[in-house]
Design a protein around this motif. Structure first.
Motif, short mmCIF file in Angstrom:
data_model
loop_
_atom_site.label_atom_id
_atom_site.label_comp_id
_atom_site.label_asym_id
_atom_site.label_seq_id
_atom_site.Cartn_x
_atom_site.Cartn_y
_atom_site.Cartn_z
N ALA A 2 0.85 -1.23 -0.13
CA ALA A 2 -0.07 0.24 0.00
C ALA A 2 0.89 1.37 -0.07
CB ALA A 2 -0.94 0.02 1.37
N ASN A 3 0.30 2.39 -0.24
CA ASN A 3 0.79 3.80 -0.37
C ASN A 3 1.29 4.05 1.04
OD1 ASN A 3 1.44 6.29 -0.44
ND2 ASN A 3 0.17 6.72 -2.22
N ALA A 4 2.38 4.35 1.37
CA ALA A 4 2.88 4.85 2.47
C ALA A 4 2.39 6.13 3.11
CB ALA A 4 4.54 4.99 2.72
N THR A 5 1.85 6.89 2.19
CA THR A 5 1.43 8.48 2.59
C THR A 5 -0.15 8.15 2.87
OG1 THR A 5 2.92 9.45 1.04
CG2 THR A 5 0.95 10.68 2.06
N GLN A 6 -0.43 8.25 4.10
CA GLN A 6 -1.85 8.24 4.54
C GLN A 6 -2.49 9.59 5.12
OE1 GLN A 6 -3.56 5.10 4.22
NE2 GLN A 6 -1.70 4.72 3.13
N PRO A 7 -3.71 9.73 5.04
CA PRO A 7 -4.31 10.67 5.89
C PRO A 7 -3.81 10.87 7.38
CG PRO A 7 -6.04 9.55 4.59
CD PRO A 7 -4.83 8.66 4.82
N THR A 8 -3.93 12.17 7.70
CA THR A 8 -3.67 12.42 9.14
C THR A 8 -4.61 13.27 9.67
OG1 THR A 8 -2.37 14.38 8.82
CG2 THR A 8 -1.28 12.42 8.42
N GLU A 9 -4.64 13.57 10.88
CA GLU A 9 -5.64 14.36 11.54
C GLU A 9 -5.24 15.91 11.93
OE1 GLU A 9 -8.85 13.60 12.40
OE2 GLU A 9 -8.31 11.47 11.66
N THR A 10 -4.12 16.08 11.33
CA THR A 10 -3.57 17.64 11.13
C THR A 10 -4.42 18.27 10.31
OG1 THR A 10 -1.29 16.76 11.17
CG2 THR A 10 -1.66 19.10 10.35
N ILE A 50 0.79 17.28 2.14
CA ILE A 50 0.15 17.31 1.30
C ILE A 50 -1.46 17.36 1.67
CG2 ILE A 50 -0.98 16.06 -0.70
CD1 ILE A 50 1.72 14.57 -0.66
N VAL A 51 -1.89 18.72 1.05
CA VAL A 51 -3.26 18.82 1.37
C VAL A 51 -4.20 18.03 0.16
CG1 VAL A 51 -5.24 20.55 1.87
CG2 VAL A 51 -2.48 20.96 2.43
N GLY A 52 -4.97 17.39 0.80
CA GLY A 52 -5.87 16.31 -0.17
C GLY A 52 -7.16 16.53 -0.29
N PHE A 53 -8.03 16.51 -1.40
CA PHE A 53 -9.02 16.58 -1.46
C PHE A 53 -10.10 15.43 -2.25
CE2 PHE A 53 -7.53 20.76 -1.34
CZ PHE A 53 -8.34 21.55 -0.42
N GLY A 54 -10.92 14.69 -1.46
CA GLY A 54 -11.32 13.46 -1.89
C GLY A 54 -10.32 12.46 -2.04
N GLN A 55 -10.58 11.16 -2.24
CA GLN A 55 -9.58 10.19 -2.35
C GLN A 55 -10.32 9.23 -3.15
OE1 GLN A 55 -9.49 9.03 1.98
NE2 GLN A 55 -10.20 7.09 1.37
N TYR A 56 -9.07 8.15 -3.41
CA TYR A 56 -10.01 6.69 -4.02
C TYR A 56 -8.94 5.62 -3.94
CZ TYR A 56 -5.70 7.62 -7.30
OH TYR A 56 -4.61 7.99 -7.82
N HIS A 57 -9.86 4.69 -3.96
CA HIS A 57 -8.99 3.24 -3.84
C HIS A 57 -8.66 2.88 -5.10
CE1 HIS A 57 -7.71 -0.23 -1.75
NE2 HIS A 57 -8.34 -1.02 -2.70
N TYR A 58 -7.43 2.10 -5.15
CA TYR A 58 -6.95 1.66 -6.58
C TYR A 58 -6.44 0.17 -6.31
CZ TYR A 58 -2.22 3.02 -4.72
OH TYR A 58 -1.32 3.36 -4.15
N THR A 59 -6.80 -0.61 -7.19
CA THR A 59 -5.56 -1.82 -7.61
C THR A 59 -5.28 -2.04 -8.98
OG1 THR A 59 -7.42 -2.74 -6.14
CG2 THR A 59 -6.21 -4.33 -7.26
N TYR A 60 -3.98 -2.16 -9.00
CA TYR A 60 -3.28 -2.21 -10.30
C TYR A 60 -3.19 -3.62 -10.67
CZ TYR A 60 -1.62 2.81 -9.70
OH TYR A 60 -1.71 4.11 -9.23
N ALA A 61 -2.90 -3.70 -11.80
CA ALA A 61 -2.79 -4.99 -12.48
C ALA A 61 -1.79 -6.05 -11.93
CB ALA A 61 -2.72 -5.14 -14.13
N SER A 62 -0.84 -5.27 -11.19
CA SER A 62 0.46 -5.80 -10.66
C SER A 62 -0.10 -6.19 -9.18
CB SER A 62 1.34 -4.86 -10.29
OG SER A 62 1.13 -3.76 -9.54
N GLY A 63 -1.30 -5.97 -8.78
CA GLY A 63 -1.70 -6.37 -7.58
C GLY A 63 -1.69 -5.45 -6.52
N ARG A 64 -0.77 -4.24 -6.69
CA ARG A 64 -0.35 -3.20 -5.80
C ARG A 64 -1.92 -2.46 -5.48
NH1 ARG A 64 3.78 1.02 -4.72
NH2 ARG A 64 2.41 2.97 -3.88
N THR A 65 -2.08 -2.35 -4.13
CA THR A 65 -3.31 -1.57 -3.90
C THR A 65 -3.26 -0.44 -2.82
OG1 THR A 65 -3.87 -2.92 -1.87
CG2 THR A 65 -4.74 -3.53 -4.18
N GLY A 66 -4.08 0.25 -2.67
CA GLY A 66 -3.82 1.52 -1.90
C GLY A 66 -4.89 2.50 -1.96
N ASP A 67 -4.76 3.45 -1.11
CA ASP A 67 -5.81 4.86 -1.14
C ASP A 67 -4.83 6.09 -1.34
OD1 ASP A 67 -7.07 2.98 1.36
OD2 ASP A 67 -8.30 3.53 -0.26
N TRP A 68 -5.56 7.00 -2.20
CA TRP A 68 -4.57 8.18 -2.65
C TRP A 68 -5.55 9.16 -2.40
CZ3 TRP A 68 -0.02 9.76 -1.39
CH2 TRP A 68 0.29 10.62 -2.17
#
Length: 140
Positions: A2-10, A50-68
């Motif tokens: 999974a992606n190491a960058t995750q949402p925070t409470e900041t 990083i200031v983000g707006f909205g998010q999505y969950h992905y699953t690539y053909a390689s099997g890598r998954t995550g949220d961004w």
């Protein structure tokens, strides 16, 4: 993996208020409002910078998954980095009207906002989100 960058409470506004360079801080606060108005999503910090707006969950053909984050920005020392282009579609017809910028794989690099057309940036943000939503479900 999974992606190491995750949402925070900041608090995103508090983060923008801490940007050291006064011009970059002013631009970050302007982008905070522009992104919120354009997307309809509340801002959320992703990792420490990083200031983000909205998010999505992905699953690539390689099997890598995550949220961004679906879209967002980061006030870096050298440039304002804007995460608006998921890298799937050519937005050169919009970018041609934006003003001075550089592009990376899925990032847009801006100097001062006063040199670009913010209405065109809003159009680009919306186009990037709409394009992303054709590939992955986007949520608040």
């Amino acid at each position: 993996m999974a992606n190491a960058t995750q949402p925070t409470e900041t608090d995103p506004r508090a983060f923008c208020d801490t940007v050291a360079h006064p011009g970059r801080r002013e631009d970050a606060l302007r982008l905070l409002d522009l992104f919120a108005q354009t997307t309809g999503y509340a801002p959320r910090m992703w990792g420490p910078t990083i200031v983000g707006f909205g998010q999505y969950h992905y699953t690539y053909a390689s099997g890598r998954t995550g949220d961004w984050l679906a879209t967002g920005f980061s006030p870096r020392k050298a440039n304002m980095v804007v995460y608006i282009m998921p890298g799937y579609t050519d937005f050169s017809h919009i970018l041609a009207r934006l003003g001075p910028h550089k592009i990376g794989k899925s990032c847009l690099y801006l100097g001062r906002l006063g040199k670009i057309d913010e209405a065109v940036l809003a159009e680009l943000i919306r186009a990037g989100l709409d394009d992303l939503a054709t590939r992955w479900p986007v949520s608040a």
